[in-house]
Design a protein around this motif. Structure first.
Motif, PDB file in Angstrom:
ATOM      1  N   THR A   1      15.004  -5.687  -9.352  1.00 60.56           N
ATOM      2  CA  THR A   1      16.345  -5.693  -9.921  1.00 60.56           C
ATOM      3  C   THR A   1      16.351  -4.932 -11.240  1.00 60.56           C
ATOM      4  O   THR A   1      15.587  -5.244 -12.150  1.00 60.56           O
ATOM      5  CB  THR A   1      16.834  -7.134 -10.151  1.00 60.56           C
ATOM      6  N   PHE A   2      17.165  -3.918 -11.307  1.00 57.37           N
ATOM      7  CA  PHE A   2      17.415  -3.111 -12.502  1.00 57.37           C
ATOM      8  C   PHE A   2      16.245  -2.203 -12.893  1.00 57.37           C
ATOM      9  O   PHE A   2      16.310  -1.483 -13.871  1.00 57.37           O
ATOM     10  CB  PHE A   2      17.794  -3.996 -13.704  1.00 57.37           C
ATOM     11  N   GLY A   3      15.170  -2.188 -12.130  1.00 60.41           N
ATOM     12  CA  GLY A   3      14.099  -1.227 -12.368  1.00 60.41           C
ATOM     13  C   GLY A   3      13.179  -1.581 -13.523  1.00 60.41           C
ATOM     14  O   GLY A   3      12.892  -2.755 -13.776  1.00 60.41           O
ATOM     15  N   MET A   4      12.690  -0.540 -14.234  1.00 53.49           N
ATOM     16  CA  MET A   4      11.734  -0.673 -15.334  1.00 53.49           C
ATOM     17  C   MET A   4      10.445  -1.351 -14.862  1.00 53.49           C
ATOM     18  O   MET A   4       9.832  -2.134 -15.581  1.00 53.49           O
ATOM     19  CB  MET A   4      12.350  -1.441 -16.514  1.00 53.49           C
ATOM     20  N   PHE A   5      10.020  -1.027 -13.638  1.00 55.05           N
ATOM     21  CA  PHE A   5       8.895  -1.675 -12.973  1.00 55.05           C
ATOM     22  C   PHE A   5       7.888  -0.602 -12.583  1.00 55.05           C
ATOM     23  O   PHE A   5       8.265   0.444 -12.030  1.00 55.05           O
ATOM     24  CB  PHE A   5       9.421  -2.404 -11.725  1.00 55.05           C
ATOM     25  N   THR A   6       6.593  -0.836 -12.880  1.00 53.20           N
ATOM     26  CA  THR A   6       5.573   0.186 -12.633  1.00 53.20           C
ATOM     27  C   THR A   6       4.353  -0.439 -11.957  1.00 53.20           C
ATOM     28  O   THR A   6       3.889  -1.514 -12.361  1.00 53.20           O
ATOM     29  CB  THR A   6       5.125   0.859 -13.945  1.00 53.20           C
ATOM     30  N   LEU A   7       3.852   0.238 -10.929  1.00 56.38           N
ATOM     31  CA  LEU A   7       2.695  -0.210 -10.161  1.00 56.38           C
ATOM     32  C   LEU A   7       1.658   0.905 -10.083  1.00 56.38           C
ATOM     33  O   LEU A   7       1.993   2.088 -10.117  1.00 56.38           O
ATOM     34  CB  LEU A   7       3.120  -0.572  -8.736  1.00 56.38           C
ATOM     35  N   GLU A   8       0.383   0.497  -9.936  1.00 60.84           N
ATOM     36  CA  GLU A   8      -0.695   1.446  -9.674  1.00 60.84           C
ATOM     37  C   GLU A   8      -1.397   1.049  -8.390  1.00 60.84           C
ATOM     38  O   GLU A   8      -1.793  -0.108  -8.214  1.00 60.84           O
ATOM     39  CB  GLU A   8      -1.705   1.467 -10.817  1.00 60.84           C
ATOM     40  N   ALA A   9      -1.548   1.996  -7.463  1.00 62.63           N
ATOM     41  CA  ALA A   9      -2.180   1.724  -6.172  1.00 62.63           C
ATOM     42  C   ALA A   9      -3.692   1.766  -6.300  1.00 62.63           C
ATOM     43  O   ALA A   9      -4.252   2.670  -6.927  1.00 62.63           O
ATOM     44  CB  ALA A   9      -1.709   2.739  -5.139  1.00 62.63           C
ATOM     45  N   GLN A  10      -4.355   0.799  -5.681  1.00 63.05           N
ATOM     46  CA  GLN A  10      -5.812   0.737  -5.686  1.00 63.05           C
ATOM     47  C   GLN A  10      -6.418   1.198  -4.363  1.00 63.05           C
ATOM     48  O   GLN A  10      -7.645   1.249  -4.222  1.00 63.05           O
ATOM     49  CB  GLN A  10      -6.264  -0.702  -5.981  1.00 63.05           C
ATOM     50  N   ALA A  11      -5.561   1.539  -3.396  1.00 64.53           N
ATOM     51  CA  ALA A  11      -6.032   1.998  -2.086  1.00 64.53           C
ATOM     52  C   ALA A  11      -4.883   2.728  -1.395  1.00 64.53           C
ATOM     53  O   ALA A  11      -3.711   2.504  -1.723  1.00 64.53           O
ATOM     54  CB  ALA A  11      -6.501   0.812  -1.235  1.00 64.53           C
ATOM     55  N   PRO A  12      -5.194   3.608  -0.441  1.00 66.17           N
ATOM     56  CA  PRO A  12      -4.123   4.337   0.254  1.00 66.17           C
ATOM     57  C   PRO A  12      -3.298   3.421   1.141  1.00 66.17           C
ATOM     58  O   PRO A  12      -3.800   2.439   1.700  1.00 66.17           O
ATOM     59  CB  PRO A  12      -4.888   5.371   1.082  1.00 66.17           C
ATOM     60  N   THR A  13      -2.034   3.756   1.274  1.00 67.22           N
ATOM     61  CA  THR A  13      -1.144   3.007   2.152  1.00 67.22           C
ATOM     62  C   THR A  13       0.117   3.829   2.380  1.00 67.22           C
ATOM     63  O   THR A  13       0.231   4.973   1.924  1.00 67.22           O
ATOM     64  CB  THR A  13      -0.789   1.625   1.571  1.00 67.22           C
ATOM     65  N   SER A  14       1.058   3.252   3.080  1.00 67.55           N
ATOM     66  CA  SER A  14       2.374   3.858   3.285  1.00 67.55           C
ATOM     67  C   SER A  14       3.416   2.862   2.815  1.00 67.55           C
ATOM     68  O   SER A  14       3.300   1.659   3.084  1.00 67.55           O
ATOM     69  CB  SER A  14       2.571   4.190   4.770  1.00 67.55           C
ATOM     70  N   ILE A  15       4.408   3.341   2.076  1.00 68.03           N
ATOM     71  CA  ILE A  15       5.452   2.454   1.565  1.00 68.03           C
ATOM     72  C   ILE A  15       6.810   2.911   2.073  1.00 68.03           C
ATOM     73  O   ILE A  15       6.980   4.045   2.534  1.00 68.03           O
ATOM     74  CB  ILE A  15       5.478   2.417   0.021  1.00 68.03           C
ATOM     75  N   ALA A  16       7.772   2.001   1.980  1.00 63.52           N
ATOM     76  CA  ALA A  16       9.170   2.335   2.252  1.00 63.52           C
ATOM     77  C   ALA A  16      10.013   1.813   1.100  1.00 63.52           C
ATOM     78  O   ALA A  16       9.769   0.710   0.579  1.00 63.52           O
ATOM     79  CB  ALA A  16       9.633   1.713   3.568  1.00 63.52           C
ATOM     80  N   LEU A  17      10.992   2.612   0.690  1.00 63.43           N
ATOM     81  CA  LEU A  17      11.946   2.218  -0.338  1.00 63.43           C
ATOM     82  C   LEU A  17      13.338   2.191   0.272  1.00 63.43           C
ATOM     83  O   LEU A  17      13.736   3.131   0.971  1.00 63.43           O
ATOM     84  CB  LEU A  17      11.943   3.198  -1.511  1.00 63.43           C
ATOM     85  N   THR A  18      14.078   1.122   0.018  1.00 59.92           N
ATOM     86  CA  THR A  18      15.470   1.038   0.451  1.00 59.92           C
ATOM     87  C   THR A  18      16.274   0.389  -0.664  1.00 59.92           C
ATOM     88  O   THR A  18      15.743   0.000  -1.705  1.00 59.92           O
ATOM     89  CB  THR A  18      15.631   0.217   1.746  1.00 59.92           C
ATOM     90  N   GLY A  19      17.584   0.255  -0.430  1.00 60.41           N
ATOM     91  CA  GLY A  19      18.443  -0.381  -1.411  1.00 60.41           C
ATOM     92  C   GLY A  19      18.895   0.598  -2.482  1.00 60.41           C
ATOM     93  O   GLY A  19      19.132   1.782  -2.222  1.00 60.41           O
ATOM     94  N   ALA A  20      19.000   0.103  -3.701  1.00 64.39           N
ATOM     95  CA  ALA A  20      19.518   0.895  -4.812  1.00 64.39           C
ATOM     96  C   ALA A  20      18.599   2.067  -5.142  1.00 64.39           C
ATOM     97  O   ALA A  20      17.385   2.017  -4.909  1.00 64.39           O
ATOM     98  CB  ALA A  20      19.691   0.011  -6.039  1.00 64.39           C
ATOM     99  N   ASN A  21      19.197   3.109  -5.702  1.00 60.13           N
ATOM    100  CA  ASN A  21      18.424   4.218  -6.255  1.00 60.13           C
ATOM    101  C   ASN A  21      18.098   3.877  -7.706  1.00 60.13           C
ATOM    102  O   ASN A  21      18.961   3.951  -8.583  1.00 60.13           O
ATOM    103  CB  ASN A  21      19.224   5.522  -6.166  1.00 60.13           C
ATOM    104  N   LEU A  22      16.858   3.479  -7.935  1.00 57.79           N
ATOM    105  CA  LEU A  22      16.419   3.109  -9.282  1.00 57.79           C
ATOM    106  C   LEU A  22      15.629   4.238  -9.941  1.00 57.79           C
ATOM    107  O   LEU A  22      14.825   3.991 -10.840  1.00 57.79           O
ATOM    108  CB  LEU A  22      15.560   1.835  -9.229  1.00 57.79           C
ATOM    109  N   GLY A  23      15.872   5.452  -9.509  1.00 65.24           N
ATOM    110  CA  GLY A  23      15.191   6.592 -10.111  1.00 65.24           C
ATOM    111  C   GLY A  23      13.691   6.537  -9.935  1.00 65.24           C
ATOM    112  O   GLY A  23      12.931   6.862 -10.859  1.00 65.24           O
ATOM    113  N   ALA A  24      13.222   6.136  -8.750  1.00 64.46           N
ATOM    114  CA  ALA A  24      11.782   5.970  -8.515  1.00 64.46           C
ATOM    115  C   ALA A  24      11.056   7.304  -8.624  1.00 64.46           C
ATOM    116  O   ALA A  24      11.562   8.358  -8.231  1.00 64.46           O
ATOM    117  CB  ALA A  24      11.556   5.352  -7.137  1.00 64.46           C
ATOM    118  N   THR A  25       9.840   7.228  -9.164  1.00 56.78           N
ATOM    119  CA  THR A  25       8.962   8.401  -9.225  1.00 56.78           C
ATOM    120  C   THR A  25       7.578   8.017  -8.721  1.00 56.78           C
ATOM    121  O   THR A  25       7.137   6.875  -8.885  1.00 56.78           O
ATOM    122  CB  THR A  25       8.834   8.955 -10.654  1.00 56.78           C
TER     123      THR A  25
END
Length: 307
Positions: free
Chosen positions: A57-81
């Motif tokens: 909710t409302f963004g400002m959230f950051t993650l670091e991946a420790q292994a390869p995977t596949s993700i999906a994003l849906t819902g609001a456009n929170l300016g993901a990078t």
């Protein structure tokens, strides 16, 4: 084989489709505020419908991946990078070890959903991982905590990635102001004037809105009943308290309440409503039970057919 939380943001919660079968004990369902977006995220990855995701909710959230995977994003456009490169919602993205996934502030909508191939590995409480903060239940810790810096979200690593995109026709219009309402059995206790005000006026989302319910501000609706014997509360119930300002009860609602209810927001419109920010305006639109059921069946059939 996990995501490390580098920045917790305003509100990021582990969710599945909810905790069902315990409302008679006072335990609410919880679950995703925007169910349609949640279901599409799992469909994009060919996950089971109930696989655990993160609701941001409302963004400002950051993650670091420790292994390869596949993700999906849906819902609001929170300016993901992804590694500072902009990525779009409503599709899948490949993740490599060391990748940084960051969500900024909303440009369209309010809540985004992050699914990972196979789902996040979180232990269920009462059959669900859904986080309900006010009940101290569910989530990564099992105690209803929102995600914090330093949390670790396990998943099963995979190098397989299929690029998939949700069909444009299936993506909700979060700019829509129309919120569909089915008339409730207490509808007749409201005067013709109050019904006209409810369906003919615009209402503004107030800052007092949250996962429990959305509080609206607009022309007062004054029913003939000022209170009723407390009774069970369905998802989407539109309560009219003594001040006449509607409250739409959502995923983390209380299980019983004593205010008259003019109707019930449909599950699809509840998702649209949950993408509204304080200050946004909406209007209520009367629909029949048959119309509401057809809309839900259409959305679920569209996902099943796409799968």
């Amino acid at each position: 084989m996990a995501f490390n939380v580098l920045k917790s943001g305003m509100l990021a919660l582990v969710q599945d489709l909810g905790r069902h079968g315990y409302q008679h004990l006072g335990v609410t369902t919880g679950g995703p505020m925007d169910e349609l977006a949640f279901r599409w995220a799992n469909a994009l990855l060919d996950n089971p419908d109930n696989s655990a995701q993160i609701e941001i909710t409302f963004g400002m959230f950051t993650l670091e991946a420790q292994a390869p995977t596949s993700i999906a994003l849906t819902g609001a456009n929170l300016g993901a990078t992804l590694n500072d490169r902009p990525i779009l919602p409503w599709q899948t993205h490949a993740i490599q070890k060391g990748d940084i996934l960051q969500f900024k502030q909303p440009s369209h909508g309010l809540r985004a959903y992050l699914a990972v191939k196979g789902g996040f590995d979180v232990a269920p409480i009462l059959g669900s991982v859904a986080t309900v903060m006010r009940e101290s239940l569910g989530g990564q810790t099992g105690k209803g905590h929102k995600l914090q810096k330093g949390d670790v979200l396990p998943y099963t690593a995979t190098s397989k990635h299929d690029q998939k995109i949700v069909p444009r026709i299936a993506i909700p219009n979060y700019d829509s102001k129309d919120i569909a309402v089915v008339m409730g059995y207490q509808f007749d206790t409201f005067s013709g004037l109050d019904r006209a005000r409810f369906f003919g006026s615009e209402f503004t989302v107030t800052p007092q809105s949250d996962r429990m319910g959305y509080r609206m501000s607009g022309q007062a609706i004054n029913g003939n009943k000022k209170g009723i014997i407390s009774e069970g509360i369905a998802y989407g119930s539109v309560q009219i308290p003594n001040d006449g300002q509607p409250i739409i009860l959502l995923r983390d609602r209380q299980t019983i309440g004593g205010y008259p209810k003019i109707g019930c927001v449909t599950s699809f419109s509840g998702g649209l409503l949950s993408q509204k920010q304080p200050g946004d305006t909406i209007g209520f639109q009367c629909v029949s039970v048959d119309q509401a059921e057809r809309e839900r069946h259409l959305q679920l059939a569209r996902i099943a057919q796409w799968r």
